[in-house]
Design an enzyme around this catalytic site. Structure first.
Site, PDB file in Angstrom:
ATOM      1  CG  ASP A  67      -0.302  -0.418   2.507  1.00  0.00           C
ATOM      2  OD1 ASP A  67       0.939  -0.492   2.551  1.00  0.00           O
ATOM      3  OD2 ASP A  67      -1.022  -0.659   3.486  1.00  0.00           O
ATOM      4  CG  ASP A 136      -8.370  -1.687  12.329  1.00  0.00           C
ATOM      5  OD1 ASP A 136      -7.380  -2.339  11.910  1.00  0.00           O
ATOM      6  OD2 ASP A 136      -8.807  -0.670  11.749  1.00  0.00           O
ATOM      7  CG  HIS A 138      -5.497  -2.462   9.217  1.00  0.00           C
ATOM      8  ND1 HIS A 138      -5.675  -1.189   9.727  1.00  0.00           N
ATOM      9  CD2 HIS A 138      -4.173  -2.691   9.314  1.00  0.00           C
ATOM     10  CE1 HIS A 138      -4.506  -0.696  10.088  1.00  0.00           C
ATOM     11  NE2 HIS A 138      -3.578  -1.584   9.849  1.00  0.00           N
ATOM     12  CD  GLU A 143      -8.235   1.007   8.346  1.00  0.00           C
ATOM     13  OE1 GLU A 143      -8.303   0.168   9.253  1.00  0.00           O
ATOM     14  OE2 GLU A 143      -7.427   1.953   8.361  1.00  0.00           O
TER      15      GLU A 143
END
Ligand code: PGA
Length: 266
Positions: A67, A136, A138, A143
């Site tokens: 990313d 979280d 990810h 997400e």
């Protein structure tokens, strides 16, 4: 899924680096999927050491990063390209033409994302993908709520992530609100995946991702669907696993009977 709980961050990093090195020795023209973040820094340090001291050769390796922020030039000290240059690429002999990090300044993000997917295919797919995990759940910038079949695309960062990132940017500087990220579906096509995590902060989400239900609410749980995943943890990140004793037992048996298979079995 093979779960290996090591003692320390250094042990986790050394084992992950050894698996990457094994991959490169086995296939010098390997295609590696690489991750940014604090977790893989030790792994990259160890790879640099193996390159410098033991001649680990990256000259035929191709890399694809997961990313990148949209809007940051590759030279910005918060861009993921800059991170990779500093923490790995500048210190090993991977040719710059073989390095792929999503381009945050692409004129058409849509076209770029399609090109990135096609480029991964053109190189025969990713042989070994390294992953960290977010608090979280990810993986890359997928997400919670990201489709488990998602592909490389533009993703809006959560308010929490944007707020978190503010500290890394100068006063008045725009904090990126978007990123280009490989999708969960893209990641699942890698032939082999090594996920690493360390520290108490990751213990809860690691247990959810490995032992909880597969759900788009925890992107990393999708790895349960993959046929060849190795999860390497330090003691703290592995501290909430219900079946920790079993994973340890499996590792000990393998280390005794089949030391060459560590990290190879599913
Ligand atoms: P970290 O980030 O390695 O800095 O903990 C992991 C991630 O968000 O994927």
């Amino acid at each position: 899924m093979e779960v290996i709980v090591t003692k320390t961050y250094e042990d986790m990093s050394a084992l992950a680096a050894r698996m990457i090195a094994q991959q490169i020795l086995h296939k010098p023209s390997s295609v590696l999927g690489l991750a940014t973040g604090s977790t893989p820094v030790g792994t990259y340090k160890e790879l640099i050491r193996l390159h410098k001291n033991q001649g680990l050769d990256f000259s035929k390796v191709t890399t694809f990063n997961l990313d990148e922020y949209v809007g940051l030039p590759p030279t910005h000290n918060q861009s993921y390209r800059y991170f990779m240059d500093q923490n790995l690429f500048n210190h090993v002999n991977v040719p710059s033409a073989s390095i792929h990090v999503p381009y945050g300044h692409a004129e058409s993000v849509l076209d770029f994302c399609e090109w990135y997917e096609a480029e991964i295919q053109r190189f025969g797919g990713i042989d070994l993908q390294i992953l960290g995990i977010g608090g979280d759940g990810h993986i890359a910038f997928n997400e919670p709520g990201s489709s488990l079949g998602s592909r490389t695309r533009l993703k809006t960062l959560t308010e929490e992530t944007i707020e978190d990132n503010k500290r890394f940017f100068g006063p008045g500087e725009e904090v990126p609100r978007f990123a280009i990220t490989m999708g969960v579906g893209t990641i699942l096509e890698a032939k082999k995946i090594v996920m690493i995590a360390n520290g108490k902060k990751k213990a809860e989400i690691i247990a959810e991702a490995i032992e909880g239900p597969v759900s788009s609410q925890v992107s990393a749980s999708a790895l349960q669907l993959h046929r060849h995943v190795v999860v390497i943890l330090d003691q703290e990140a592995g501290s909430k696993l219900k079946r920790a004793d079993y994973y340890k037992w499996v590792y000990e048996q393998k280390a005794k009977l089949m030391p060459n298979l560590i990290g190879k079995a599913t």
